[in-house]
Write a protein that holds these residues in place. Structure first.
Motif, PDB file in Angstrom:
ATOM      1  N   ALA B  75       1.063  27.247  -1.590  1.00 44.77           N
ATOM      2  CA  ALA B  75       0.299  28.444  -1.915  1.00 44.77           C
ATOM      3  C   ALA B  75      -1.167  28.063  -1.974  1.00 44.77           C
ATOM      4  CB  ALA B  75       0.757  29.024  -3.253  1.00 44.77           C
ATOM      5  N   ARG B  76      -1.955  28.696  -1.131  1.00 46.01           N
ATOM      6  CA  ARG B  76      -3.399  28.461  -1.160  1.00 46.01           C
ATOM      7  C   ARG B  76      -4.076  29.768  -1.491  1.00 46.01           C
ATOM      8  NH1 ARG B  76      -5.922  24.777   3.264  1.00 46.01           N
ATOM      9  NH2 ARG B  76      -7.536  25.339   1.795  1.00 46.01           N
ATOM     10  N   ARG B  77      -5.363  29.656  -1.793  1.00 47.10           N
ATOM     11  CA  ARG B  77      -6.083  30.879  -2.137  1.00 47.10           C
ATOM     12  C   ARG B  77      -6.017  31.871  -0.979  1.00 47.10           C
ATOM     13  NH1 ARG B  77     -11.255  28.976  -4.450  1.00 47.10           N
ATOM     14  NH2 ARG B  77      -9.889  28.174  -6.070  1.00 47.10           N
ATOM     15  N   ALA B  78      -6.055  31.335   0.238  1.00 44.83           N
ATOM     16  CA  ALA B  78      -6.043  32.192   1.428  1.00 44.83           C
ATOM     17  C   ALA B  78      -4.661  32.776   1.705  1.00 44.83           C
ATOM     18  CB  ALA B  78      -6.525  31.396   2.634  1.00 44.83           C
ATOM     19  N   GLY B  79      -3.629  32.289   0.985  1.00 45.60           N
ATOM     20  CA  GLY B  79      -2.275  32.782   1.226  1.00 45.60           C
ATOM     21  C   GLY B  79      -1.308  31.633   1.389  1.00 45.60           C
ATOM     22  N   PRO B  80      -0.011  31.951   1.540  1.00 45.68           N
ATOM     23  CA  PRO B  80       0.984  30.882   1.656  1.00 45.68           C
ATOM     24  C   PRO B  80       1.002  30.259   3.053  1.00 45.68           C
ATOM     25  CG  PRO B  80       2.044  33.021   1.775  1.00 45.68           C
ATOM     26  CD  PRO B  80       0.588  33.286   1.553  1.00 45.68           C
ATOM     27  N   THR B  81       1.351  28.986   3.101  1.00 40.69           N
ATOM     28  CA  THR B  81       1.453  28.262   4.366  1.00 40.69           C
ATOM     29  C   THR B  81       2.729  27.434   4.332  1.00 40.69           C
ATOM     30  OG1 THR B  81      -0.945  28.030   4.472  1.00 40.69           O
ATOM     31  CG2 THR B  81       0.317  26.590   5.879  1.00 40.69           C
ATOM     32  N   VAL B  82       3.417  27.376   5.457  1.00 37.83           N
ATOM     33  CA  VAL B  82       4.591  26.530   5.547  1.00 37.83           C
ATOM     34  C   VAL B  82       4.282  25.360   6.474  1.00 37.83           C
ATOM     35  CG1 VAL B  82       6.957  26.372   6.399  1.00 37.83           C
ATOM     36  CG2 VAL B  82       6.246  28.338   5.028  1.00 37.83           C
ATOM     37  N   LEU B  83       4.477  24.145   5.959  1.00 37.58           N
ATOM     38  CA  LEU B  83       4.226  22.940   6.745  1.00 37.58           C
ATOM     39  C   LEU B  83       5.547  22.246   7.038  1.00 37.58           C
ATOM     40  CD1 LEU B  83       1.281  21.417   4.672  1.00 37.58           C
ATOM     41  CD2 LEU B  83       1.132  22.847   6.693  1.00 37.58           C
ATOM     42  N   GLU B  84       5.681  21.780   8.264  1.00 39.07           N
ATOM     43  CA  GLU B  84       6.923  21.120   8.643  1.00 39.07           C
ATOM     44  C   GLU B  84       6.584  19.887   9.465  1.00 39.07           C
ATOM     45  OE1 GLU B  84      10.308  23.532  10.381  1.00 39.07           O
ATOM     46  OE2 GLU B  84       9.906  22.124  11.995  1.00 39.07           O
ATOM     47  N   LEU B  85       6.952  18.725   8.952  1.00 35.49           N
ATOM     48  CA  LEU B  85       6.687  17.479   9.658  1.00 35.49           C
ATOM     49  C   LEU B  85       8.026  16.875  10.056  1.00 35.49           C
ATOM     50  CD1 LEU B  85       4.380  15.469  10.430  1.00 35.49           C
ATOM     51  CD2 LEU B  85       4.892  14.276   8.316  1.00 35.49           C
TER      52      LEU B  85
END
Lengths: 200, 403
Positions: B75-85
């Motif tokens: 969760a960032r100020r700009a909105g949620p992000t999903v990271l996949e490595l």
């Protein structure tokens, strides 16, 4: 092997192609086997014809079926400009612009000591030979904008300046894709674009 | 920023875990070897693309598996992000996806930032130069994509130049090969100038911040200092690496011609590097390696003007290392406008109670914290802390601390 010998051989041959793993090779092989026999015949014919009829042009070293190639023998092209690229596909990319009207020189690679590729393995000697008759006034170095491409361009620039000082040597610019928004450009491209800024 | 969920598959000693984290203080409790550090490592990997323990990808894959997956929802100020490595062993391939779109894991960042504190951080102060270079590079790489690009370009150019040097060792009079070497010198100097300029600029800000944190942690009157020593630029002999710290003025002079944000590299620095490479050429050929350049750079850490590596006590060295990490956190927070995650791996046991308290209060300010420990040593946790019990590759929520 669980496949009949001819099928196994076909799969093995396909596996040698770049980007094709064993699974893809199997899929391709069975696709070919399912199609009518004349399609396989046509594919085989196309491969053999391409391999036997295509040669490298003795002037620009691009792939061609006539020597000299169509670009080199086209009288309407500007013979004072020479664009140096790494691969034949780069010629195709430049041609798509329909802007460049000069001639080409294909190096067939870039200098990369780690891969055992030096100037002798590229068409560098042939490039220098083309400059000697004085008809070319500008060489545009259009090698790739990566580490090897840059080093190759640096090498060629020094070489051309020492052998034929009258020839102007230029390097294609690096910068922003046209039609895009500045905010979506990656930082590296953007800083290179800033570096290559010019006065308006 | 907050890490809300983390999934690991075939990563280190985790077959498959799926964890939801608390927004503030997360405490991982468990015996040694349970896998606490591996969880922190997974989070750090998602942030930087590489292991903070300087371990190569194949070693991160669970024994007998073909690759690993680290997945996180941020969760960032700009909105949620999903990271996949995702990493695959053979053929080796590493892919980072941000919200489903693939990005080059080596060049583009994914928007998660984390600072990893570990007991080995003592090496930042006491250890070999490579540990300080790794620290500076890790921080700069999180701050700038251009720096990541420069590091890659430099590494590649260095490997290519060294190959030419080895080829030249047999036949010195090969004029053509010398020309090839000259081309690689120029490539190398381009990337090196960019790296050195950014390292010099970083050093100045890092020193100011670290000194502040050192004073806060140690509570004493000594002043922490940091100086950057680019290798070879001030040596008398070409092969001699300049270990003496250059003056600030000398550094500034080299970086002249480019402001801190200017895109073009300072021409003075590039020319200096080119001449250093040329002078060192004969020795480089003999060695089959490049002597001068950012791959040999060093930093010195001072305490009231004396070298902390030789004269500092262990306690002072530990405080200096913590101060550097806290400075890292501050710089990351300023760059992104959001506090990075703090990953504290077993750092409490090394500190006395007063410093423990100071670290936790410094660290806890607006950051989401992940603290791994075998025991809490009676340390009171901030209200709302979430505790997890870690054992044998399993993680179990152990309740919310209300104290």
């Amino acid at each position: 092997m669980i496949y009949p010998e001819p099928v196994a051989r076909l799969i093995d041959a396909l596996t040698r192609l770049p980007g094709i793993g064993p699974k893809t090779a199997q899929r391709l092989a069975f696709f070919i086997l399912k199609r009518p026999a004349d399609e396989a015949q046509a594919l085989a014919g196309a491969i053999v014809a391409a391999r036997t009829q295509v040669v490298t042009c003795s002037r620009c070293h691009n792939l061609t079926d006539t020597d000299p190639c169509r670009l080199c023998s086209d009288e309407s092209r500007d013979r004072t400009m020479l664009c140096v690229v790494q691969e034949p596909r780069d010629v195709a990319a430049m041609e798509r612009t329909r802007e460049y009207r000069g001639l080409y020189h294909v190096l067939h690679g870039a200098i990369s000591p780690l891969d055992g590729v030096g100037p002798d393995d590229l068409r560098v000697r042939e490039l220098v030979a083309r400059l000697h008759d004085g008809s070319v006034s500008e060489v545009i170095l259009a090698t790739n904008p990566n580490v090897e491409g840059e080093a190759t361009a640096l090498y060629l620039a020094r070489l051309i300046r020492s052998v034929t000082p009258a020839v102007r040597v230029t390097r294609i610019a690096r910068g922003l894709p046209v039609g895009g928004d500045l905010e979506y450009a990656d930082e590296v491209t953007l800083s290179k674009a800033l570096e290559g800024r010019r006065e308006l | 920023m907050r890490l809300e969920r983390l999934r690991l598959q075939a990563f280190r000693n985790y077959g498959a875990v799926d964890l939801s984290w608390g927004p503030a203080f997360n405490v991982l409790l468990g015996p040694n070897g349970a896998g606490k550090t591996n969880l922190l490592e997974g989070i750090a990997l998602l942030a930087t693309g590489r292991s903070p323990r300087a371990v190569r990808d194949p070693e991160l894959v669970q024994w007998g598996e073909s690759g690993y997956l680290v997945w996180g929802r941020v969760a960032r100020r700009a909105g949620p992000t999903v990271l996949e490595l995702r990493y695959r062993l053979a053929p080796a391939e590493k892919r980072l996806r941000v919200d489903g779109a693939e990005v080059a894991s080596t060049v583009a960042g994914g928007g998660l930032q984390a600072v990893f504190f570990s007991p080995e951080d003592l090496g930042l102060v006491r250890g070999a130069p490579v540990q300080r270079r790794r620290f500076a590079d890790g921080l700069l790489a999180q701050l700038s994509a251009t720096y990541r690009h420069l590091l890659l370009a430099f590494g590649r150019a260095l490997a290519q130049r060294n190959q030419v040097l080895r080829e030249l060792a047999g036949r010195r009079l090969d004029a053509e090969l010398v020309e090839v070497l000259t081309a690689w010198d120029a490539s190398l100097a381009d990337a090196a100038a960019g790296i050195i300029r950014r390292r010099a600029a970083l050093t100045a800000t890092l020193e100011a911040r670290a000194a502040g944190h050192y004073a806060g942690l140690a509570g004493g009157g000594e002043r922490l200092g940091l100086s950057y020593c680019p290798a070879g630029l001030w040596g008398s002999g070409a092969m001699q690496q300049a270990r003496a710290a250059p003056t600030r003025a000398a550094l500034a002079e080299l970086a002249a011609g480019a402001g801190p944000d200017a895109a073009a590299e300072p021409p003075v620095l590039r020319e200096r590097l080119l001449s250093v490479l040329e002078v060192a050429r004969r020795d480089d050929i003999k060695q089959g390696a490049t002597a001068a350049g950012p791959h040999r750079d060093e930093w010195r850490v001072w305490l009231d003007g004396s070298d902390i590596r030789s004269f500092g006590s262990r306690g002072q060295q530990r405080c200096a290392a913590l101060a550097l990490r806290l400075a890292e956190r501050e710089l990351l927070a300023e760059a992104s406008g959001e506090a990075p995650l703090l990953l504290l791996d077993d750092v409490l046991s090394e500190l006395d109670e007063e410093r423990r308290r100071r670290l936790l209060s410094l660290a806890g300010r607006d950051s989401q914290v992940f603290l791994a420990a075998t025991a809490l040593h009676g340390q009171a946790l901030p209200p709302g802390s979430t505790v997890f019990a870690v054992e044998q590759g399993r993680v179990r929520p152990a309740g919310t601390e209300v104290r």
